[in-house]
Design a protein around this motif. Structure first.
Motif, mmCIF file in Angstrom:
data_model
loop_
_atom_site.group_PDB
_atom_site.id
_atom_site.type_symbol
_atom_site.label_atom_id
_atom_site.label_comp_id
_atom_site.label_asym_id
_atom_site.label_seq_id
_atom_site.Cartn_x
_atom_site.Cartn_y
_atom_site.Cartn_z
ATOM 1 N N ALA A 113 0.828 -1.206 0.000
ATOM 2 C CA ALA A 113 0.000 0.000 0.000
ATOM 3 C C ALA A 113 0.860 1.254 0.000
ATOM 4 C CB ALA A 113 -0.927 0.008 1.211
ATOM 5 N N ILE A 114 0.399 2.267 -0.727
ATOM 6 C CA ILE A 114 0.985 3.598 -0.689
ATOM 7 C C ILE A 114 0.455 4.288 0.555
ATOM 8 C CG2 ILE A 114 1.109 5.831 -1.863
ATOM 9 C CD1 ILE A 114 0.546 4.144 -4.484
ATOM 10 N N ARG A 115 1.360 4.785 1.387
ATOM 11 C CA ARG A 115 0.987 5.303 2.705
ATOM 12 C C ARG A 115 0.587 6.779 2.628
ATOM 13 N NH1 ARG A 115 5.784 3.955 6.532
ATOM 14 N NH2 ARG A 115 4.442 5.188 7.911
ATOM 15 N N ASP A 116 -0.545 7.023 1.981
ATOM 16 C CA ASP A 116 -1.095 8.373 1.854
ATOM 17 C C ASP A 116 -2.319 8.507 2.756
ATOM 18 O OD1 ASP A 116 -1.241 10.963 0.753
ATOM 19 O OD2 ASP A 116 -2.581 10.297 -0.860
ATOM 20 N N ASP A 117 -2.279 7.815 3.908
ATOM 21 C CA ASP A 117 -3.457 7.622 4.754
ATOM 22 C C ASP A 117 -3.611 8.647 5.863
ATOM 23 O OD1 ASP A 117 -2.064 6.273 7.364
ATOM 24 O OD2 ASP A 117 -1.096 5.616 5.520
ATOM 25 N N ASP A 121 2.325 7.566 9.261
ATOM 26 C CA ASP A 121 3.594 8.256 9.489
ATOM 27 C C ASP A 121 3.777 8.611 10.960
ATOM 28 O OD1 ASP A 121 1.653 10.202 9.572
ATOM 29 O OD2 ASP A 121 2.688 11.595 8.235
ATOM 30 N N ARG A 122 2.707 8.484 11.769
ATOM 31 C CA ARG A 122 2.814 8.654 13.218
ATOM 32 C C ARG A 122 3.325 7.374 13.888
ATOM 33 N NH1 ARG A 122 -0.352 13.179 14.666
ATOM 34 N NH2 ARG A 122 -0.625 14.425 12.770
ATOM 35 N N LEU A 123 3.291 6.264 13.144
ATOM 36 C CA LEU A 123 3.697 4.970 13.699
ATOM 37 C C LEU A 123 5.092 4.554 13.247
ATOM 38 C CD1 LEU A 123 0.328 3.041 13.182
ATOM 39 C CD2 LEU A 123 1.102 4.287 15.206
ATOM 40 N N LEU A 124 5.390 4.787 11.976
ATOM 41 C CA LEU A 124 6.701 4.498 11.405
ATOM 42 C C LEU A 124 7.027 5.586 10.386
ATOM 43 C CD1 LEU A 124 6.714 0.625 10.732
ATOM 44 C CD2 LEU A 124 8.230 1.859 12.289
ATOM 45 N N ALA A 126 7.838 7.545 6.988
ATOM 46 C CA ALA A 126 7.249 7.332 5.666
ATOM 47 C C ALA A 126 8.113 6.456 4.775
ATOM 48 C CB ALA A 126 6.994 8.680 4.989
ATOM 49 N N GLU A 127 9.429 6.402 5.057
ATOM 50 C CA GLU A 127 10.325 5.591 4.234
ATOM 51 C C GLU A 127 10.075 4.095 4.399
ATOM 52 O OE1 GLU A 127 12.183 9.511 5.115
ATOM 53 O OE2 GLU A 127 11.277 7.928 6.351
ATOM 54 N N TRP A 128 9.392 3.718 5.487
ATOM 55 C CA TRP A 128 9.141 2.289 5.733
ATOM 56 C C TRP A 128 7.991 1.820 4.838
ATOM 57 C CZ3 TRP A 128 11.958 -0.880 8.950
ATOM 58 C CH2 TRP A 128 11.488 -2.187 9.049
ATOM 59 N N PRO A 129 8.187 0.775 4.033
ATOM 60 C CA PRO A 129 7.131 0.332 3.116
ATOM 61 C C PRO A 129 6.027 -0.445 3.819
ATOM 62 C CG PRO A 129 9.022 -1.120 2.927
ATOM 63 C CD PRO A 129 9.433 -0.002 3.875
ATOM 64 N N ALA A 130 4.825 -0.324 3.295
ATOM 65 C CA ALA A 130 3.686 -1.111 3.778
ATOM 66 C C ALA A 130 3.523 -2.290 2.824
ATOM 67 C CB ALA A 130 2.429 -0.262 3.822
ATOM 68 N N LEU A 191 -3.532 -1.229 8.143
ATOM 69 C CA LEU A 191 -3.476 -2.640 8.517
ATOM 70 C C LEU A 191 -2.053 -3.172 8.391
ATOM 71 C CD1 LEU A 191 -4.573 -5.454 9.169
ATOM 72 C CD2 LEU A 191 -5.113 -5.715 6.745
ATOM 73 N N LEU A 192 -1.401 -2.895 7.265
ATOM 74 C CA LEU A 192 -0.082 -3.473 7.025
ATOM 75 C C LEU A 192 0.959 -2.945 8.004
ATOM 76 C CD1 LEU A 192 -0.016 -3.520 3.113
ATOM 77 C CD2 LEU A 192 -0.627 -5.365 4.695
ATOM 78 N N ILE A 193 0.894 -1.674 8.342
ATOM 79 C CA ILE A 193 1.867 -1.120 9.285
ATOM 80 C C ILE A 193 1.619 -1.638 10.695
ATOM 81 C CG2 ILE A 193 2.656 1.001 10.390
ATOM 82 C CD1 ILE A 193 3.784 0.506 7.571
#
Length: 257
Positions: A113-117, A121-124, A126-130, A191-193
């Motif tokens: 998933a593209i993390r545009d949610d 970014d509060r959890l990991l 943005a560089e970390w992939p989902a 979900l993925l993060i």
């Protein structure tokens, strides 16, 4: 966890009653649709947009929970299920197609998933992939194909907004579409993060309820209630359940157990 521990505070479910395998859906009204495929169904909790039941599919305990719309609220559901020691989690939801040829009622399996949610970014960083669990993703592709419906596989754009900005009509998804994203929805990255943070095997399958490449830019023609979409949802739920329990019946490796 002992039986005298408090219930999960938002889901209002006792953690010890949650099965290790969970199917999560956005719409609370979709929970009874899934429950119709289960044996020995019991409602565990009903709080806000969160409806949680448990039962057995092919003699494997399964919990089904609704998470509502949007990453922030959905992540609460995912986090509390994780705290209940869920080991496998699949999201089954609707999406909009972002590539030519994706029609209403088609199935989409999300490899990541593209993390545009607006949340993860509060959890990991943005560089970390989902990224979805590879073995579970392959199993979802297999069970989706068995339904006989068209199946598309690829990265999904998880967006923070549903309707476009009425002033700029900004279409953030267009750039991702050009890069190859297959669909857009609102909760998969969360979900993925969350799953990664807890060591959970997670994946997602979606039913397309339209295609943004051919839709009106203001979404005034959005019509998710079409017959083709309903048929796609029914196929999606069965494919998701099949994949969720496959490793207990000689399918994909039980690497998260």
């Amino acid at each position: 966890m002992s039986n005298d521990r408090p219930v999960l505070p938002i889901l209002q479910v006792r953690a010890t009653e949650v099965a290790p395998r969970a199917l999560v859906v956005g719409d609370p009204h979709r929970v009874p649709d899934v429950a119709a495929h289960l044996d020995d169904v019991r409602e565990l909790g009903r709080s806000r947009e969160y409806v949680t039941v448990t039962g057995r599919f092919r003699d494997v305990p399964v919990t089904v929970a609704s998470h509502g719309v949007g990453a922030a609220g959905a992540a609460i559901c995912f986090e509390e299920l994780a705290r209940a020691e869920v080991t496998h989690m699949i999201r089954a939801g609707t999406c909009g197609g972002l590539q030519p040829g994706i029609e209403a009622g088609d199935l989409v399996v999300g490899t990541g998933a593209i993390r545009d949610d607006g949340l993860t970014d509060r959890l990991l960083p943005a560089e970390w992939p989902a990224v979805a669990d590879p073995a579970l993703t392959l199993e979802l592709q297999r069970t989706a194909a068995i339904t006989g419906r068209e199946v598309h596989v690829g990265v999904v754009h998880t967006a923070a907004n549903f309707y476009p900005d009425p002033h700029t009509n900004e279409q953030r998804w267009a750039r991702f579409s050009r890069a190859g994203a297959v669909a857009i929805e609102m909760e998969y990255a969360a979900l993925l993060i969350v799953a990664h943070l807890h060591g959970i095997a997670a994946g997602g399958i979606f039913t397309a309820d339209g295609n943004l490449l051919t839709a009106e830019q203001d979404m005034s023609d959005y019509a998710p209630g079409r017959t083709a979409v309903a048929a796609g949802k029914a196929a999606m739920l069965h494919a998701a359940l099949d994949a969720l329990v496959a490793d207990t019946n000689g399918g994909w490796p039980a690497d998260a157990d």
